[in-house]
Design an enzyme around this catalytic site. Structure first.
Site, mmCIF file in Angstrom:
data_model
loop_
_atom_site.group_PDB
_atom_site.id
_atom_site.type_symbol
_atom_site.label_atom_id
_atom_site.label_comp_id
_atom_site.label_asym_id
_atom_site.label_seq_id
_atom_site.Cartn_x
_atom_site.Cartn_y
_atom_site.Cartn_z
ATOM 1 N N GLU A 1 17.250 -2.821 7.823
ATOM 2 C CA GLU A 1 17.509 -1.824 6.858
ATOM 3 C C GLU A 1 18.884 -2.462 5.978
ATOM 4 O O GLU A 1 18.796 -2.125 4.752
ATOM 5 C CB GLU A 1 17.990 -0.671 7.334
ATOM 6 C CG GLU A 1 16.661 -0.060 8.389
ATOM 7 C CD GLU A 1 15.386 0.151 7.637
ATOM 8 O OE1 GLU A 1 15.489 0.272 6.370
ATOM 9 O OE2 GLU A 1 14.403 0.349 8.089
ATOM 10 N N GLU B 1 10.252 -5.800 0.911
ATOM 11 C CA GLU B 1 10.185 -5.977 2.354
ATOM 12 C C GLU B 1 10.402 -7.545 2.798
ATOM 13 O O GLU B 1 10.855 -7.714 3.808
ATOM 14 C CB GLU B 1 8.690 -5.465 2.561
ATOM 15 C CG GLU B 1 8.536 -5.237 4.127
ATOM 16 C CD GLU B 1 9.209 -4.271 4.637
ATOM 17 O OE1 GLU B 1 9.516 -3.085 3.898
ATOM 18 O OE2 GLU B 1 9.491 -4.229 6.028
#
Lengths: 497, 497
Positions: free
Chosen positions: B262, B291
């Site tokens: 994250e 991502e």
């Protein structure tokens, strides 16, 4: 019976959702929101405020309400519509551009205040303050109500309790407190409160505070507890009543009482009837009454001997090294120590009213034009000297201590003392209703008070005015006598006067 | 040079502020928001979503943009307007009532999924899932693009990387991973990773995680770290990039790698150019590229030997009783252990692609109609058995493990593997650019990578497509080879194959 037009109900829903959104945005910014995000997040709030305003002042919405009000409605329907029509009328006086500009000015001024307080430099906000006062006066002058500009501001926080009432009432409070304070100052016994400023782990302050919240009946699953610079509570809706507290390592008293104070606000927010959820009426009825509830739990309960007899063990549990040698009596006397100090929300119960009266008197002078903004710090210091016998050494601990004025909230401060006065009046009602009032506290049966408050105060939301709620409790009008009596009795006994 | 009409700029600002508001509301609901407030807070989000939609699909706004686009504009101005016009076209195909209804269905389905997972009962969401698929298909059919419905969904997450590319690419990945996994399974050495599941104080997991975030360059003053059920990050704007992590007392590996994952997303969010702040282009360009950044920091850096040589002392500091007898080599091997398991986001790097491919293959079948929703759990379990050699014992650890589908997000999962593939391609570019790539990690000079990412990837926001960004790095097209090579080399060495 006719039902309300679906368009109106939908519009009311949308308005409610905007208000709730703004409450969450504000909570977020004041608690965990990142430091570097402040400026952008203020802009977001500005946009949403403007969007909300345009919904509330939509002409078609108002016309629909007026037409519906001609029909045969239930009491709830009628009150709901009347509320939104009143809001429409109050808000639509001010052009949307002014609303937006004012929200930008307020945000900037509040930011400057924060900096001014840090730097101890009143000059940084002098100009902002003048603009805020001028703007508030201008907005008030747009109304066609037959009230002075300052009275109109007072009326927003506690409807009907205006200068005509406050002048005399606050004078009575002053005349009672001055001699009481003098006797206390000269009392032969004085508490040793030095242990209250011993370092107390913040994590343990939080644990202790949550136990206190639990004791008074706060529902954690319908709320949240966070940390902030300036303690506050916010009722986003009845399932979401949050509170934020400030911690100082050397001040366990501050956080404990703040938990009870903001907790008291939150109990009100949690106990408003769920059937008002979608109506716009599911919020507290007035700032004065709201404050009476927080003060009831903070001062009437939270500084009561019986309450702490039941909770003193928590201090020994969470601050063992400090409290192992402190007796309950020492603690209780120290907790209730009366001693003039500079910061309003850290002050004791006897001097607290004077802090408010000083702000009230200065606000009035500022709005009448008798006091210039440039002269405000001196006037502030002069009053602290006269009323409390202490003179702030810096503006940061004087006129810059609270953010209210620098966020454009004038006429707000008096509701703190109105709340204390109401709390004492409500205490009298409770003492008539429950002859064993003190025993209930001693026995920890606090839920009886909470239930009573729900039944007689909280559940109504805005369905009743504070005047109606108090009237139903046989409190015909606001009256300072019970407060004076409460303070005099409690503190004469404590200081053995 | 002509400037854009002020009305357009204002409208873009308002749209941005609504999006940012929704991001804060969602963050609030997923982190600290009260349990009992969920239902009401979902309604608030529904209203704000509808309000945003009506701004984005405003015909006058679109006409104004079209007129402005005829003028002589700067590149930034043109791209900004083109973006909003494209959004207008994409969104205005769907009627506002459908948008609102879909948001209500999604919220309900997601709630039901949460319950279904708890109760291990797929039946509770079977109907919801069917409705969500049907609705998504219907929305896709409204478009006049010459793409299959599923390709249109894929295109929303990683533009241009559709089934035609994915089918072959994912097959290659499978064909490479199956034998590698088999060799690892039969390797003569295997790690002992039992200590990774020793109880590790959550407070210390948080402290450790924050140190890792600090190491990779996360700016705490432009973000926030919180706890949640399902880890996520959110870029509200460039000054406000938050992340939320889940903790299990018996899983220090999970939280550490999640902080890095994250955190990697958040670095992207924090490094987008501030000059895009007010344009609508100040967000990540595609899900696949986003991502790739989180996976770079989680897997390429965060599972690198050199990285942990510099951070292993933190495990000894925060989990002394566990780590005092564990050597670095033991830890490093255990951290990189390859072992088929049921939960995607807890899986190792070698099996991770298989978790994604399974979802991709099932999604395709669901959308082509070859697979019925009622048969989905069996099909899921069958694939896990075939690809990973393990069969979920319950649907909670099978088809119900992730919330994506039950929130209507189809075509999303492939971007996880696209991201891993991009990350390996980008790693190759970096290894050409920095011949001492591994040494930089060994020496803790991670800021060099962060600066490089800012310069070549992050700062552009939506000003460039991921295809353009990768093209400028001489990555002509997505290619699974570098990933296969990276996994094969790393794990053959680790398992001494």
């Amino acid at each position: 019976m006719a039902t309300i037009n679906i368009d109106i109900l939908e519009q009311i829903q949308i308005i409610e959702h905007y208000k709730q959104t703004l409450a969450i945005l504000s909570w977020d910014a004041k608690t965990k929101g990142p430091k570097n995000a402040r400026s952008q997040n203020a802009k977001i709030q500005g946009t949403l405020t403007k969007e909300l305003y345009s919904k509330q002042t939509d002409k078609k919405f108002a016309r629909n309400i007026e037409r519906s009000l001609e029909k045969d409605l239930s009491e709830l329907e009628r009150k709901q519509l009347e509320f939104h029509l009143k809001e429409y009328k109050r808000l639509s006086i001010i052009p949307v551009e002014d609303v937006h500009q004012f929200s930008v000015i307020k945000a900037a001024a509040h930011g400057n205040w924060s900096e001014a307080k840090k730097q101890n430099n009143f000059k940084l906000v002098e100009n902002d303050l003048q603009i805020l006062i001028d703007t508030k006066k201008r907005f008030a002058s747009l109304s066609n109500r037959n009230l002075s500009e300052y009275d109109q501001l007072l009326d927003e926080y506690e409807p009907g309790v205006l200068t005509g009432t406050l002048d005399n009432m606050f004078d009575q409070v002053k005349q009672a407190i001055f001699p009481l304070l003098n006797s206390i100052r000269n009392a032969s016994i004085q508490p040793d409160s030095s242990f209250l400023s011993a370092p107390f782990l913040i994590d343990n302050q939080i644990k202790l505070g949550k136990k206190l919240l639990n004791s008074i009946g706060y529902q954690f699953e319908s709320g949240e507890v966070s940390e902030t610079m300036h303690p506050f509570s916010t009722g986003i809706h009845t399932h979401d009543a949050r509170l934020a507290v400030r911690f100082e390592e050397n001040n366990i008293k501050l956080s404990s009482l703040m938990f009870l104070h903001e907790g008291g606000h939150s109990l009100y927010n949690q106990q408003i009837s769920k059937r008002l959820d979608t109506t716009g009426l599911g919020v507290y009825t007035s700032m004065g009454l709201h404050e009476s509830q927080s003060i009831f739990w903070e001062k009437v309960i939270g500084k009561h001997e019986g309450f702490w007899k039941n909770h003193f063990h928590l201090l020994r549990e969470f601050g063992p090294s400090i409290y192992k040698d402190i007796s309950f009596d020492q603690f209780y006397f120290a907790l209730n120590e009366v001693k003039p100090s500079f910061i309003r929300y850290e002050s004791d119960d006897v001097t607290y009213p004077l802090h408010i009266i000083i702000r009230y008197e200065l606000e009035k002078e500022l709005f009448s034009g008798n006091l210039k903004v440039t002269d405000l710090p001196d006037a502030w210091n002069e009053k602290y000297d006269n009323y409390l016998g202490i003179r702030p050494r810096t503006d940061s601990e004087g006129v810059l201590q609270d953010g209210h004025w620098y966020g454009g909230a004038f006429g707000y401060f008096p509701s703190y003392l109105i709340g204390f006065i109401y709390a004492a009046q409500i205490r009298q009602v409770l003492m008539r209703e429950f002859r064993n009032f003190d025993d209930l506290i001693n026995d920890g049966k606090l839920s009886i008070f909470l239930e009573w408050q729900k039944e007689h105060i909280h559940r109504f939301g805005k369905l009743k005015t504070s005047k109606e709620i108090l009237g139903d409790l046989a409190i015909e009008k606001i009256n300072e006598e019970p407060l004076i009596q409460y303070l005099t009795e409690k503190y004469k006994k404590l200081y053995k006067l």
